[in-house]
Enzyme design. Structure first.
Site, PDB file in Angstrom:
ATOM      1  N   GLU A  86       0.851  -1.206   0.000  1.00 13.60           N
ATOM      2  CA  GLU A  86       0.000   0.000   0.000  1.00 13.60           C
ATOM      3  C   GLU A  86       0.879   1.246   0.000  1.00 13.60           C
ATOM      4  O   GLU A  86       2.011   1.214   0.481  1.00 13.60           O
ATOM      5  CB  GLU A  86      -0.843   0.015   1.279  1.00 13.60           C
ATOM      6  CG  GLU A  86      -2.329  -0.197   1.115  1.00 13.60           C
ATOM      7  CD  GLU A  86      -3.080   0.837   0.299  1.00 13.60           C
ATOM      8  OE1 GLU A  86      -2.490   1.573  -0.517  1.00 13.60           O
ATOM      9  OE2 GLU A  86      -4.294   0.904   0.476  1.00 13.60           O
TER      10      GLU A  86
ATOM     11  N   ASP B 189      -4.223   5.785   6.188  1.00 13.09           N
ATOM     12  CA  ASP B 189      -4.680   7.028   6.807  1.00 13.09           C
ATOM     13  C   ASP B 189      -5.676   6.653   7.912  1.00 13.09           C
ATOM     14  O   ASP B 189      -5.278   6.326   9.024  1.00 13.09           O
ATOM     15  CB  ASP B 189      -5.288   7.879   5.683  1.00 13.09           C
ATOM     16  CG  ASP B 189      -5.687   9.267   6.101  1.00 13.09           C
ATOM     17  OD1 ASP B 189      -5.193   9.764   7.114  1.00 13.09           O
ATOM     18  OD2 ASP B 189      -6.514   9.882   5.401  1.00 13.09           O
TER      19      ASP B 189
ATOM     20  N   LYS C 169      -0.135   7.248   8.832  1.00 15.68           N
ATOM     21  CA  LYS C 169      -0.457   8.431   9.649  1.00 15.68           C
ATOM     22  C   LYS C 169      -1.132   7.933  10.920  1.00 15.68           C
ATOM     23  O   LYS C 169      -2.362   7.788  10.954  1.00 15.68           O
ATOM     24  CB  LYS C 169      -1.437   9.337   8.903  1.00 15.68           C
ATOM     25  CG  LYS C 169      -0.897   9.999   7.650  1.00 15.68           C
ATOM     26  CD  LYS C 169      -1.988  10.885   7.062  1.00 15.68           C
ATOM     27  CE  LYS C 169      -1.584  11.529   5.774  1.00 15.68           C
ATOM     28  NZ  LYS C 169      -2.714  12.210   5.109  1.00 15.68           N
TER      29      LYS C 169
ATOM     30  N   PHE D  96      -1.535  16.264   4.475  1.00 22.36           N
ATOM     31  CA  PHE D  96      -1.642  15.730   3.122  1.00 22.36           C
ATOM     32  C   PHE D  96      -0.267  15.684   2.440  1.00 22.36           C
ATOM     33  O   PHE D  96       0.480  16.660   2.473  1.00 22.36           O
ATOM     34  CB  PHE D  96      -2.607  16.598   2.308  1.00 22.36           C
ATOM     35  CG  PHE D  96      -2.943  16.009   0.978  1.00 22.36           C
ATOM     36  CD1 PHE D  96      -3.764  14.891   0.885  1.00 22.36           C
ATOM     37  CD2 PHE D  96      -2.436  16.560  -0.184  1.00 22.36           C
ATOM     38  CE1 PHE D  96      -4.072  14.339  -0.350  1.00 22.36           C
ATOM     39  CE2 PHE D  96      -2.742  16.018  -1.423  1.00 22.36           C
ATOM     40  CZ  PHE D  96      -3.558  14.905  -1.508  1.00 22.36           C
TER      41      PHE D  96
HETATM   42  P1  5GP Z   1      -7.762   5.437   4.423  1.00 21.42           P
HETATM   43  O1  5GP Z   1      -8.850   4.554   3.914  1.00 21.42           O
HETATM   44  O2  5GP Z   1      -6.708   4.701   5.221  1.00 21.42           O
HETATM   45  O3  5GP Z   1      -8.304   6.629   5.145  1.00 21.42           O
HETATM   46  O4  5GP Z   1      -7.079   6.081   3.173  1.00 21.42           O
HETATM   47  C1  5GP Z   1      -6.269   5.399   2.320  1.00 21.42           C
HETATM   48  C2  5GP Z   1      -6.221   6.075   0.973  1.00 21.42           C
HETATM   49  O5  5GP Z   1      -6.474   7.490   1.047  1.00 21.42           O
HETATM   50  C3  5GP Z   1      -4.836   5.942   0.399  1.00 21.42           C
HETATM   51  O6  5GP Z   1      -4.687   4.724  -0.304  1.00 21.42           O
HETATM   52  C4  5GP Z   1      -4.725   7.178  -0.463  1.00 21.42           C
HETATM   53  O7  5GP Z   1      -5.277   6.912  -1.724  1.00 21.42           O
HETATM   54  C5  5GP Z   1      -5.584   8.210   0.236  1.00 21.42           C
HETATM   55  N1  5GP Z   1      -4.783   9.114   1.091  1.00 21.42           N
HETATM   56  C6  5GP Z   1      -4.805   9.196   2.437  1.00 21.42           C
HETATM   57  N2  5GP Z   1      -3.968  10.144   2.879  1.00 21.42           N
HETATM   58  C7  5GP Z   1      -3.387  10.680   1.772  1.00 21.42           C
HETATM   59  C8  5GP Z   1      -2.407  11.709   1.577  1.00 21.42           C
HETATM   60  O8  5GP Z   1      -1.869  12.359   2.497  1.00 21.42           O
HETATM   61  N3  5GP Z   1      -2.058  11.970   0.290  1.00 21.42           N
HETATM   62  C9  5GP Z   1      -2.600  11.305  -0.771  1.00 21.42           C
HETATM   63  N4  5GP Z   1      -2.163  11.656  -1.980  1.00 21.42           N
HETATM   64  N5  5GP Z   1      -3.520  10.333  -0.617  1.00 21.42           N
HETATM   65  C10 5GP Z   1      -3.904  10.014   0.639  1.00 21.42           C
END
Ligand code: 5GP
Length: 177
Positions: free
Chosen positions: A100, A104, A132, A153
């Protein structure tokens, strides 16, 4: 300072630091998965450089395949629905390593793990380039983490902002104006 569309970013993790962690993680994977013929499942799009860099450093017999998580609005409910596309080979009884880009809230990975577990793999581990910890909503045990970062971000090394910024060899973090 680097501009991507209307946002400003600065370097957080250099290309050299990334490559050093990729080397560490690949070495650990080479040791742990020797003789296990694992399947590496790369989650597109953001992980494509991480997948390629890790994969080049693996010298054990292994396969790679690519998955994508589509999110869409279900018209009959308020929640966002997810679907996992691209799983076109059997993973039953196989050792799986998910690659991955970033974890986040943990929602995406939780969905991926639950979906894959239905197919009865022998084991699943997770390698993520970025994590994160402060953003976690669903705690998931991560086996290999490149870097823990603050809850801001980021773009670069495959990660995008509205499609742009993927082609930076370092990780860039958003700065306030
Ligand atoms: P989660 O489901 O864990 O909240 O988010 C995962 C997805 O959100 C990642 O695979 C990515 O596509 C997007 N994402 C989360 N944080 C960031 C970030 O800081 N930058 C970018 N470009 N994408 C993020």
């Amino acid at each position: 300072m680097v501009e991507v569309l209307d946002l400003k970013f600065k370097e957080l993790i250099s290309a050299e630091e990334i490559q050093a962690r990729v080397d560490d993680i690949s070495n650990q994977l080479n040791t742990k998965y020797e003789g296990k013929n694992p399947i590496f499942l790369g989650i597109l799009n953001g992980s494509f450089l991480f997948i390629a860099d890790i994969f080049k450093k693996l010298y054990i017999p292994c396969e790679v395949s690519f998955l994508k998580v589509n999110s869409y609005q279900n018209t009959s409910s308020t929640g966002k629905m997810k679907e996992l596309i691209g799983l076109n080979q059997s993973i039953e009884g196989r050792h799986i390593v998910i690659l991955e880009d970033i974890v986040d809230t943990g929602r995406t990975l939780d969905f991926i793990l639950k979906t894959l577990e239905i197919h009865k793999p022998a084991s699943i581990s997770v390698a993520t380039l970025l994590h994160k910890p402060e953003a976690t909503l669903i705690p998931i045990s991560l086996d290999y983490v490149g870097f823990e970062i603050q809850n801001q971000f980021v773009v670069g090394y495959g990660l995008d902002y509205n499609g742009f910024g993927r082609n930076s060899s370092s990780i860039l973090i958003k700065v306030d104006d």
